[in-house]
Design a protein around this motif. Structure first.
Motif, PDB file in Angstrom:
ATOM      1  N   ARG A  60     -15.069  42.059  16.184  1.00 41.51           N
ATOM      2  CA  ARG A  60     -14.691  40.759  15.630  1.00 41.51           C
ATOM      3  C   ARG A  60     -13.472  40.904  14.722  1.00 41.51           C
ATOM      4  NH1 ARG A  60     -13.413  36.125  16.887  1.00 41.51           N
ATOM      5  NH2 ARG A  60     -13.296  34.684  15.153  1.00 41.51           N
ATOM      6  N   ILE A  61     -13.412  41.976  13.959  1.00 40.44           N
ATOM      7  CA  ILE A  61     -12.242  42.238  13.113  1.00 40.44           C
ATOM      8  C   ILE A  61     -10.993  42.322  13.999  1.00 40.44           C
ATOM      9  CG2 ILE A  61     -11.143  43.924  11.575  1.00 40.44           C
ATOM     10  CD1 ILE A  61     -14.069  44.651  10.650  1.00 40.44           C
ATOM     11  N   ARG A  62     -11.108  43.036  15.118  1.00 40.26           N
ATOM     12  CA  ARG A  62      -9.979  43.166  16.053  1.00 40.26           C
ATOM     13  C   ARG A  62      -9.609  41.810  16.643  1.00 40.26           C
ATOM     14  NH1 ARG A  62      -6.439  45.364  16.011  1.00 40.26           N
ATOM     15  NH2 ARG A  62      -6.109  45.933  18.185  1.00 40.26           N
ATOM     16  N   ALA A  63     -10.594  40.996  16.993  1.00 38.82           N
ATOM     17  CA  ALA A  63     -10.313  39.681  17.577  1.00 38.82           C
ATOM     18  C   ALA A  63      -9.594  38.772  16.584  1.00 38.82           C
ATOM     19  CB  ALA A  63     -11.606  39.028  18.067  1.00 38.82           C
ATOM     20  N   LEU A  64      -9.798  39.019  15.301  1.00 37.25           N
ATOM     21  CA  LEU A  64      -9.102  38.259  14.264  1.00 37.25           C
ATOM     22  C   LEU A  64      -7.679  38.773  14.048  1.00 37.25           C
ATOM     23  CD1 LEU A  64     -12.030  37.819  11.716  1.00 37.25           C
ATOM     24  CD2 LEU A  64     -10.929  36.004  13.075  1.00 37.25           C
ATOM     25  N   GLY A  65      -7.317  39.821  14.777  1.00 39.63           N
ATOM     26  CA  GLY A  65      -5.946  40.319  14.718  1.00 39.63           C
ATOM     27  C   GLY A  65      -5.708  41.441  13.738  1.00 39.63           C
ATOM     28  N   HIS A  66      -6.757  42.074  13.276  1.00 42.50           N
ATOM     29  CA  HIS A  66      -6.624  43.155  12.301  1.00 42.50           C
ATOM     30  C   HIS A  66      -7.290  44.413  12.833  1.00 42.50           C
ATOM     31  CE1 HIS A  66      -4.870  40.619   9.207  1.00 42.50           C
ATOM     32  NE2 HIS A  66      -5.628  39.664   9.731  1.00 42.50           N
ATOM     33  N   LEU A  67      -6.884  45.542  12.279  1.00 39.58           N
ATOM     34  CA  LEU A  67      -7.493  46.801  12.667  1.00 39.58           C
ATOM     35  C   LEU A  67      -8.859  46.947  12.016  1.00 39.58           C
ATOM     36  CD1 LEU A  67      -4.515  49.315  12.392  1.00 39.58           C
ATOM     37  CD2 LEU A  67      -5.510  48.343  14.470  1.00 39.58           C
ATOM     38  N   ALA A  68      -9.789  47.448  12.773  1.00 42.39           N
ATOM     39  CA  ALA A  68     -11.068  47.845  12.172  1.00 42.39           C
ATOM     40  C   ALA A  68     -10.754  49.012  11.236  1.00 42.39           C
ATOM     41  CB  ALA A  68     -12.043  48.259  13.263  1.00 42.39           C
ATOM     42  N   PRO A  69     -11.571  49.245  10.231  1.00 37.08           N
ATOM     43  CA  PRO A  69     -11.271  50.321   9.275  1.00 37.08           C
ATOM     44  C   PRO A  69     -10.978  51.639   9.993  1.00 37.08           C
ATOM     45  CG  PRO A  69     -13.161  49.069   8.548  1.00 37.08           C
ATOM     46  CD  PRO A  69     -12.818  48.571   9.925  1.00 37.08           C
ATOM     47  N   VAL A  70      -9.858  52.235   9.639  1.00 42.33           N
ATOM     48  CA  VAL A  70      -9.448  53.488  10.276  1.00 42.33           C
ATOM     49  C   VAL A  70      -9.273  54.620   9.280  1.00 42.33           C
ATOM     50  CG1 VAL A  70      -8.334  52.359  12.219  1.00 42.33           C
ATOM     51  CG2 VAL A  70      -6.994  52.835  10.172  1.00 42.33           C
ATOM     52  N   ASN A  71      -9.518  54.365   8.014  1.00 43.26           N
ATOM     53  CA  ASN A  71      -9.340  55.385   6.992  1.00 43.26           C
ATOM     54  C   ASN A  71     -10.605  56.216   6.891  1.00 43.26           C
ATOM     55  OD1 ASN A  71      -9.014  56.944   4.744  1.00 43.26           O
ATOM     56  ND2 ASN A  71      -8.132  55.317   3.482  1.00 43.26           N
ATOM     57  N   PHE A  72     -10.611  57.349   7.576  1.00 42.54           N
ATOM     58  CA  PHE A  72     -11.807  58.174   7.612  1.00 42.54           C
ATOM     59  C   PHE A  72     -12.049  58.919   6.308  1.00 42.54           C
ATOM     60  CE2 PHE A  72     -10.999  57.475  12.122  1.00 42.54           C
ATOM     61  CZ  PHE A  72     -12.232  56.949  12.468  1.00 42.54           C
ATOM     62  N   ASP A  73     -11.116  58.841   5.366  1.00 39.24           N
ATOM     63  CA  ASP A  73     -11.363  59.402   4.038  1.00 39.24           C
ATOM     64  C   ASP A  73     -12.518  58.674   3.365  1.00 39.24           C
ATOM     65  OD1 ASP A  73      -9.237  61.082   4.450  1.00 39.24           O
ATOM     66  OD2 ASP A  73      -7.834  59.919   3.235  1.00 39.24           O
ATOM     67  N   LYS A  74     -12.729  57.425   3.754  1.00 40.70           N
ATOM     68  CA  LYS A  74     -13.766  56.607   3.122  1.00 40.70           C
ATOM     69  C   LYS A  74     -15.114  56.718   3.825  1.00 40.70           C
ATOM     70  CE  LYS A  74     -10.507  53.381   1.171  1.00 40.70           C
ATOM     71  NZ  LYS A  74     -10.055  52.019   1.059  1.00 40.70           N
ATOM     72  N   THR A  75     -15.211  57.495   4.878  1.00 43.80           N
ATOM     73  CA  THR A  75     -16.479  57.567   5.599  1.00 43.80           C
ATOM     74  C   THR A  75     -17.581  58.171   4.749  1.00 43.80           C
ATOM     75  OG1 THR A  75     -15.833  59.663   6.618  1.00 43.80           O
ATOM     76  CG2 THR A  75     -15.471  57.650   7.908  1.00 43.80           C
ATOM     77  N   ALA A  76     -17.236  58.937   3.741  1.00 45.68           N
ATOM     78  CA  ALA A  76     -18.269  59.488   2.860  1.00 45.68           C
ATOM     79  C   ALA A  76     -19.052  58.362   2.186  1.00 45.68           C
ATOM     80  CB  ALA A  76     -17.645  60.400   1.815  1.00 45.68           C
TER      81      ALA A  76
END
Length: 170
Positions: A83-99
């Protein structure tokens, strides 16, 4: 071969998206959905950790319920990201925050079964509050797709709360 490689090379560009939603709203919705996505990841992981580690007389019902829940939560992660992608934005891609997706060290260790359920109840309630607020904003913006998706997610979380409360009712 060179042309194929060039076509596949990612390019940063601003897209004009004409789906009847204001750009500012789409940006805000993507940010809120990204927060919901992170919270869903964290709840998925915590639910699975509790599934693995529950002991005692409530083992079987909690073990079975948490398995059902983490599978449903995991499927929801993809729906929210798309849904984030359909709204025209990237889904979270900063894997530094996966912790931040995982429970904090010690949060899930050596808990009694009832404490695990009460902890899951608190997290599901927080998810409901966050999703309800975002769904209301989506309704106000005329974003029926996001509102519908969040209604579906809310239905799951409210049913999960009912079932979790029923397990530990006295």
């Amino acid at each position: 071969m060179a042309k194929t490689a060039e076509v596949l090379k990612p390019r940063a560009r601003v897209e004009k998206i004409g789906i009847g939603l204001e750009d500012g709203y789409r940006q805000e919705a993507a940010q809120e959905l990204s927060a919901i996505l992170a919270a869903t990841y964290a709840l998925t992981i915590k639910t699975q950790v509790y599934h693995w580690n529950v002991v005692g007389p409530l083992f079987k019902p909690i073990h079975e319920l948490t398995e059902e829940h983490y599978n449903t939560l995991f499927a929801a992660i993809d729906i929210i990201a798309e849904r984030i992608r359909a709204l025209g934005h990237l889904a979270p891609v900063n894997f530094d925050k996966t912790a931040s997706f995982a429970p904090k060290r010690g949060d899930t260790e050596h808990r009694a079964a009832v404490d695990m359920v009460e902890d899951l109840i608190a997290d599901h309630e927080a998810a409901v509050r966050q999703m309800r607020e975002t769904a209301e904003k989506a309704d106000e913006a005329g974003d029926v797709v996001t509102a519908d998706m969040l209604t579906d997610r809310l239905t799951f979380h409210e049913k999960a709360l009912w079932m979790l409360r029923a397990i530990v009712a006295v």
